[in-house]
Scaffold this active site. Structure first.
Site, PDB file in Angstrom:
ATOM      1  CB  CYS A 192     -13.301  -2.006  15.045  1.00 42.92           C
ATOM      2  SG  CYS A 192     -12.088  -1.930  13.688  1.00 42.92           S
ATOM      3  NE  ARG A 234      -4.006  -2.191   1.993  1.00 39.59           N
ATOM      4  CZ  ARG A 234      -5.121  -2.245   2.708  1.00 39.59           C
ATOM      5  NH1 ARG A 234      -5.430  -1.276   3.566  1.00 39.59           N
ATOM      6  NH2 ARG A 234      -5.950  -3.267   2.574  1.00 39.59           N
ATOM      7  CB  CYS A 287     -10.212   5.020  12.774  1.00 42.60           C
ATOM      8  SG  CYS A 287     -11.458   4.316  13.878  1.00 42.60           S
ATOM      9  CB  CYS A 345      -7.422   2.351  10.705  1.00 45.26           C
ATOM     10  SG  CYS A 345      -8.035   1.009   9.672  1.00 45.26           S
ATOM     11  CE  LYS A 388      -1.604  -0.801   6.671  1.00 47.03           C
ATOM     12  NZ  LYS A 388      -2.348  -0.326   7.862  1.00 47.03           N
ATOM     13  CB  CYS A 426     -15.754   2.185   9.098  1.00 46.66           C
ATOM     14  SG  CYS A 426     -14.702   0.723   9.257  1.00 46.66           S
TER      15      CYS A 426
END
Length: 561
Positions: free
Chosen positions: A470, A141, A425, A474, A206, A431
């Protein structure tokens, strides 16, 4: 051999990421595309979403969910020209529902794009000399890099590597140009993917480059972290750190956050091959049966780091050098004006949750557009969701400051330290993984935490707060001195004890509690911190020294002295 996951079959049969996406985009009956195609769409930089606030009402009206698409750009190192900014701003106003959002991977997201607007939006991004390919999906990414170019020569070299790795290790399929840019359709067998093959990687990958003493990209949260070693003002090479990852699943102890561990040093001439082979080993060794265990961190813990390193050296044909000394001081952004070694100036602005919108007197989207119209340097997005007005001539500082103040972009001067260092996030309502609020809840919890901190004389204590809807990670919550990880609406795990340099994970302090319990748990800790802390001691360090938390059993990311 274990059975492959469903997504592995979808990728294998996708004809290099084409699937039936084109048919789904052309279908006027629904705002969605086929379920299998939503998995492939991620490789093109987009997620299908719907407004969860409206689900029940639309169900009662016998309407399908209000589908839309999130679109993410691929911007290595987070560098954006003023001309690109103006294009991205226009797309946000014409096609998106909630402005521009800076992500924790140094790029932009647009939310609320309707299906029929997806193709013209991607085409416009491409026309602006950017892309969305591989911004999501089971591939490498967006490559992130220390954004603040105060160490001018070393930073330029590091950024050049971020851009090169992003370009050379991207997927080679022409499906992207075919679907979004009206490129010529491939006839016959799909073209080969020399690195990724037919099924790409087992999970996302990543890469991040950090220049000590700044760890402002959280290098140890990366699958492959590159720690730049500068000698005599120039880049001598990189320490390689492998196996970082923030995702976990509530109630499943086989999933966990993990920090990367340093395995050696490579020269700039060796870096490209080393990065490619780390990806290739993960491609070959990663778990393709259980996606929850498919990241590199689990591969290392299953096969062993030494075995991975030996395989890497065998494929490279050379032995990694011992890691070079380095030291990180903090992982936050440095706000306000700073001057680089080349004499040019850089202004870091605080953008709460990375959301650039116009609300009341704070006209952030308009203000940044005004800056883009006059700025002759460039902009740098940060992994902490902020923006740097970079490469400013001294004579232009006054004009830049005036635009910033007129549009409410000068919050970095007024906001508390905890607010300046908070990350959240997106979470609800878009989401699909969110269990609790995050971005929308951040202002509320910050107001209450600020009140507590002020009572204890801690308003300017730079405590790192991370908020996540969650456990997927992120917002890198496991690296927050204080972190709230969503369990259910209004309920969170309270995690404490990371350090300010991004080299120690926090741990659960209280599970599944509401706001009142969160505040009750933190207030006495703030009181003790105010009374007992040592000079320059961070909140997370104090919690360990003061015995509130037990020492961690394992720290992969230790400082090399």
């Amino acid at each position: 051999m274990p059975a492959l996951s469903e997504l592995e079959h979808i990728k294998d049969n996708s004809r290099q990421l084409r699937g039936s996406i084109a048919d789904g985009l052309a279908d006027p009956v629904t705002g969605a595309i086929a379920e299998a195609d939503t998995k492939l769409l991620k490789f093109h930089g987009s997620y299908q979403q719907d407004d969860r606030d409206l689900r029940d009402e639309r169900r009662r009206q016998k309407l399908e969910p209000l589908y839309s698409f999130m679109l993410r750009a691929r911007l290595p190192g987070g560098v954006v020209t003023p001309a690109q900014w103006l294009v991205f701003d226009r797309l946000a106003r014409e096609y998106a529902s909630s402005g521009l959002r800076i992500t924790t991977r140094q790029t932009f997201q647009w939310h609320g794009i309707l299906k029929h607007d997806l193709k013209p939006t991607i085409a416009a991004i491409n026309h602006a000399m950017a892309s969305t390919i591989a911004a999501c999906g089971d591939v490498l990414r967006n490559v992130v890099s220390t954004p603040l170019p105060v160490q001018s020569a070393a930073h330029a070299e590091a950024y050049a590597w971020a851009a090169r790795l992003s370009e050379e290790l991207a997927p080679k399929t022409t499906a992207y140009h075919e679907l979004w840019l009206d490129g010529e359709k491939l006839v016959g067998e799909p073209e080969p993917e020399p690195l990724y093959g037919r099924t790409y990687l087992p999970r996302k990958f990543k890469i991040g480059l950090a220049i000590p003493p700044l760890n402002d990209i959280d290098v140890f949260a990366q699958d492959l972290g590159l720690i730049a070693i500068a000698e005599d003002g120039h880049l001598a090479g990189f320490n390689l750190a492998i196996g970082g990852g923030m995702g976990a699943t509530h109630g499943d102890p086989t999933t966990y956050p993990r920090l990367a561990e340093v395995i050696g040093f490579v020269t700039p001439q060796q870096l490209r091959d080393a990065a490619e082979q780390v990806i290739a080993i993960q491609r070959d060794w990663g778990d393709r049966g259980e996606r929850k265990h498919a990241r590199l961190k689990y591969t290392l813990d299953r096969r062993g780091t030494e075995a991975f390193k030996a395989e890497l050296e065998q494929r490279l044909g050379f032995t990694l050098q011992p890691a070079r000394p380095y030291r990180f001081e903090h992982n936050g952004d440095r706000y306000g004006w700073l001057q680089g070694q080349d004499g040019r100036w850089h202004l870091t602005l605080h953008i709460e949750s990375g959301r650039l919108v116009d609300r009341d007197e704070r006209r952030l989207l308009t203000g940044m557009r005004e800056l883009a119209n006059v700025h002759t340097g460039d902009f740098r997005l940060t992994c902490n969701q902020n923006v740097i007005v970079a490469n400013v001539d001294a004579a232009e500082r006054e004009r830049i400051d005036a635009i910033v103040a007129a549009h409410g972009l000068d919050g970095y001067r007024r906001h508390s330290a905890i607010r300046r260092h908070a990350i959240a996030c997106v979470a609800l309502p878009t989401c699909g993984l969110a269990m609790a609020e995050s971005e929308r809840y951040l202002p509320t919890i910050l107001d209450k935490l600020e009140a507590q901190l002020a009572r204890h004389g801690l308003r300017e204590a730079p405590i790192l707060l991370r908020l996540s809807g969650c456990p997927n990670g992120c917002s890198r919550p496991y690296l927050g001195e204080i972190a709230l990880v969503g369990r259910a609406p209004g309920r969170y795990d309270l995690r404490l004890g990371a350090d300010v340099a991004g080299q120690r994970l926090n741990r659960v302090y209280r599970e599944n509690i509401d706001e009142a319990a969160i505040l009750d748990a933190l207030d006495p800790l703030f009181a003790r911190y105010a009374a007992e802390r040592l000079p320059e001691e961070g909140f997370g360090d104090f919690l360990l020294r003061g015995g509130v938390l037990a020492p961690p059993r394992r720290i992969w990311a230790e400082v090399v002295a």
